[in-house]
Structure formats: C-alpha cells, structure tokens
Scaffold this motif. Structure first.
Motif, PDB file in Angstrom:
ATOM      1  N   ALA A   2       2.290  50.753  11.511  1.00  0.00           N
ATOM      2  CA  ALA A   2       2.711  50.442  12.877  1.00  0.00           C
ATOM      3  C   ALA A   2       1.834  49.352  13.481  1.00  0.00           C
ATOM      4  O   ALA A   2       0.652  49.230  13.162  1.00  0.00           O
ATOM      5  N   ARG A   3       2.454  48.577  14.329  1.00  0.00           N
ATOM      6  CA  ARG A   3       1.747  47.526  15.061  1.00  0.00           C
ATOM      7  C   ARG A   3       1.672  47.937  16.531  1.00  0.00           C
ATOM      8  O   ARG A   3       2.677  48.345  17.114  1.00  0.00           O
ATOM      9  N   GLY A 148      -1.917  42.733  13.477  1.00  0.00           N
ATOM     10  CA  GLY A 148      -2.857  43.072  14.541  1.00  0.00           C
ATOM     11  C   GLY A 148      -2.167  43.359  15.859  1.00  0.00           C
ATOM     12  O   GLY A 148      -0.972  43.103  16.034  1.00  0.00           O
ATOM     13  N   PRO A 149      -2.905  43.913  16.823  1.00  0.00           N
ATOM     14  CA  PRO A 149      -2.323  44.285  18.107  1.00  0.00           C
ATOM     15  C   PRO A 149      -1.840  43.087  18.916  1.00  0.00           C
ATOM     16  O   PRO A 149      -2.351  41.975  18.774  1.00  0.00           O
ATOM     17  N   VAL A 150      -0.854  43.347  19.756  1.00  0.00           N
ATOM     18  CA  VAL A 150      -0.212  42.303  20.554  1.00  0.00           C
ATOM     19  C   VAL A 150      -0.411  42.600  22.039  1.00  0.00           C
ATOM     20  O   VAL A 150      -0.219  43.738  22.483  1.00  0.00           O
ATOM     21  N   LEU A 190       4.960  49.845  17.168  1.00  0.00           N
ATOM     22  CA  LEU A 190       6.135  49.206  16.600  1.00  0.00           C
ATOM     23  C   LEU A 190       6.082  49.362  15.087  1.00  0.00           C
ATOM     24  O   LEU A 190       5.191  48.825  14.414  1.00  0.00           O
ATOM     25  N   ALA A 191       7.044  50.105  14.532  1.00  0.00           N
ATOM     26  CA  ALA A 191       7.086  50.353  13.094  1.00  0.00           C
ATOM     27  C   ALA A 191       7.732  49.183  12.365  1.00  0.00           C
ATOM     28  O   ALA A 191       8.392  48.327  12.966  1.00  0.00           O
ATOM     29  N   GLY A 192       7.548  49.159  11.066  1.00  0.00           N
ATOM     30  CA  GLY A 192       8.089  48.076  10.253  1.00  0.00           C
ATOM     31  C   GLY A 192       9.594  47.980  10.295  1.00  0.00           C
ATOM     32  O   GLY A 192      10.158  46.900  10.092  1.00  0.00           O
ATOM     33  N   VAL A 196      10.453  51.744  17.953  1.00  0.00           N
ATOM     34  CA  VAL A 196       9.355  51.678  18.913  1.00  0.00           C
ATOM     35  C   VAL A 196       9.074  53.070  19.455  1.00  0.00           C
ATOM     36  O   VAL A 196      10.005  53.791  19.841  1.00  0.00           O
ATOM     37  N   THR A 197       7.812  53.454  19.499  1.00  0.00           N
ATOM     38  CA  THR A 197       7.409  54.716  20.119  1.00  0.00           C
ATOM     39  C   THR A 197       6.409  54.418  21.233  1.00  0.00           C
ATOM     40  O   THR A 197       5.713  53.405  21.214  1.00  0.00           O
ATOM     41  N   LEU A 198       6.375  55.315  22.200  1.00  0.00           N
ATOM     42  CA  LEU A 198       5.524  55.148  23.371  1.00  0.00           C
ATOM     43  C   LEU A 198       4.334  56.081  23.284  1.00  0.00           C
ATOM     44  O   LEU A 198       4.496  57.296  23.172  1.00  0.00           O
TER      45      LEU A 198
END
Length: 205
Positions: A2-3, A148-150, A190-192, A196-198
């Motif tokens: 996940a990102r 990496g994180p966004v 954010l998965a590949g 999207v999960t919160l």
C-alpha cells in the motif's frame, strides 16, 4: 504494498475578528497569520515523513500550505500543481458571509452539503466529475513505480470528494463529517489494485 496518501486542507485565510466568507474557486486569498501558523504546525508534524510526491491546488492558500510543509523536508520532492484540486465554485455564495449563504439556500441545504456532499442550488460544479478526477489520481498513483508517501494539499470542497470517490465515509461514532477543517488532514492507504482505505480523517496537529 500500500501507498500512503495524506490529504491536507490548507490553513486559515481569516483571523479572529475578520469577517469570514465562503471562499471558493474564484477567491484567491493567501494564508492569514493563523493559517501560516497552522501550516508550520503541519510542517513540524510531517517532518519525519519523507514524501516522495507532493501535489497542491493552484490557489495561494493551498500552495503556501504545501510549500511550508515541504520546506521542512530533508529532501523535498518538487511541488506539482493539480488544477482539479483548486476548489469548488460557490456561485452566488462565493465570498459571501455564512449568514448570507444560509439566508439564500436555507440551513437544510447546507446540512445536506456537509453530510452528503449534495450541492446547494446555484453552486457551479459537477460532483461526479470531481469524483472521477480523484479516481483517476488514485489509479495513477497506484500504477506509479514510486511507492513512497504522497502529500496532497487542497480545499474543503474538493477534499470531501476523495472520500466519496473511494466509497468511503467518516466515522459518525467519532462525530466526523465529510468536512475537513482548516489545517487538518486525512490519511489513506492506496493498494496496488487502486482500492483506497481510510486510516484517519480530520486530524488537526
């Protein structure tokens, strides 16, 4: 893998004693003194996180918040500008005090906006189009070779559609709404496959 995405709302554009208005896409205000302090608090909070990518809306308030955060990074990425992150157009309520907005549209219409992102009459934007742009961004980030994180800095009217675009909802048990407060952020995974999960929402530092 996940990102992590951090979606941040810009800091205040008004200070105590100012006449607060509904600032939308056509009102390009800079951060106020308290807003700059919020941006600096966010910068200190995010200092340990090495952002691989940073995207902000084009308005002064979003760019200034993003720039303050990146200024505290050891090796900051170049700030990208995402035009859809600008803000919604409040139509006849643009730059009007909240009492005037409520007088025109009524409190139930404003409640429906805060609870369900239903646009009041006269506001000039397309919720489905904004959701589609968020979905495209999620997919683009998921396909990226970078993991990496966004950092994403935007406005309240746009941020809420990140949730609806992913079929997510804030937690009513924690008295959360779709609204993201000034200087607050949400944290997403954010998965590949683009799902999207919160992790958290409306976090203020």
């Amino acid at each position: 893998m996940a990102r992590t995405l951090y979606i941040v709302r810009h800091g205040n554009t008004f200070d105590k004693g100012d006449t607060v208005t509904r600032v939308g896409a056509r009102t390009d205000l800079p951060l106020s003194s308290s807003g700059q302090a919020q941006a600096e608090a966010l910068a200190a909070h995010f200092r340990p996180i090495a952002f691989a990518q940073a995207i902000a809306g084009p308005l002064k308030r979003t760019r200034q918040t993003a720039e303050a955060i990146l200024a505290e990074q050891a090796a900051p990425p170049e700030l990208e500008i995402g035009n859809f992150l600008r803000e919604i157009d409040y139509g006849p309520d643009e730059n009007q005090p909240e009492e005037a907005v409520i007088a025109r549209i009524g409190q139930p219409a404003l409640d429906a906006w805060e609870r369900d992102a239903v646009p009041p009459p006269g506001w000039r934007f397309d919720p489905a189009a904004i959701e589609g742009q968020w979905q495209s961004l999620f997919a683009k980030l998921a396909r990226s070779e970078e993991t990496g994180p966004v950092l994403i800095v935007t406005s309240n009217g746009i941020a809420r559609f990140a949730l609806t675009a992913a079929g997510l909802a804030p937690d009513p048990a924690r008295h959360e709404t779709l609204k993201l407060k000034t200087g607050a952020y949400g944290m997403f995974q954010l998965a590949g496959d683009g799902s999207v999960t919160l992790d958290d929402w409306n976090v203020r530092v």
